[in-house]
Design an enzyme around this catalytic site. Structure first.
Site: not given
Length: 221
Positions: A11, A13
């Site tokens: 992922d 952020d």
């Protein structure tokens, strides 16, 4: 780990890149234009993984989410973010070591994110990661976003690897749900943007780590 790894997906952020400082700076600047005092960093940080809508809800709770005022503030926030999204954002401390190790071992790494491509590409370019990232899958590329497994299937297809021999690393329950739904090995990380009261151990990930050092150890064990 003993498993043969074909690829590692992250992922963006709160997992690979600490983008909170720029979001905090931009949201508090927007609050200032509305005559509001700055919020504590931790309050904004906890909302980063949930996206711009959630951050505007935190910054301007007096506005209903479908109100013209809310929509206007959200657009202004996104416009400002696009102009300075890489000023303070950086890889989490220690993750450069992990990325270099993966590259040295010939294991491609990539990103599967719910962050729109226009911001994701600009951020990676600003951090000089764009030429190193083997695949980037954003909401623009799929019909269903995480926690649906479609983005992870697409990333693995682009890399020519199997989901069964790939790993997905994330800091939100939807990341783990998407990885589990794709039959990938999932790792929940506790150094990202975890909401108060949430416990990564409850997300049913295959593995949980609290620090970057633990994550590095996982891939070297």
């Amino acid at each position: 780990m003993s498993q043969h790894i074909e690829a590692v997906l992250f992922d963006l952020d709160g997992t690979l890149v600490d983008t909170a400082p720029d979001f905090i700076r931009i949201l508090n600047a927007l609050r200032q234009t509305q005559g509001k005092p700055a919020l504590e960093n931790a309050v904004i940080r906890a909302a980063v993984s949930a996206g711009a809508r959630a951050m505007i809800q935190v910054g301007f709770p007096e506005h209903a989410v479908d109100s013209p005022e809310f929509i206007q503030l959200r657009q202004q926030f996104l416009d400002n973010y696009g102009l300075g999204l890489d000023q303070e954002s950086r890889l989490f401390d220690g993750l450069e070591t992990l990325l270099s190790q993966l590259e040295q071992r010939g294991i491609p790494w990539g990103i599967v994110t719910n962050k729109p491509r226009v911001y994701s590409e600009a951020l990676l370019k600003g951090l000089h990661l764009d030429q190193r990232c083997a695949v980037l899958v954003c909401p623009d590329d799929v019909s269903r976003t995480k926690p649906d497994p479609e983005p992870l299937y697409l990333a693995c297809k682009k890399l020519g690897v199997t989901t069964e021999n790939s790993v997905y690393v994330g800091d939100h329950i939807r990341d783990i749900q998407a990885g589990n739904n794709a039959n990938m090995t999932t790792i929940a990380v506790g150094f990202g943007y975890i909401v108060a009261g949430e416990h990564i151990e409850d997300w049913q990930a295959d593995h949980c780590v609290q620090t970057v050092a633990e994550l590095i150890h996982f891939f070297n064990s």
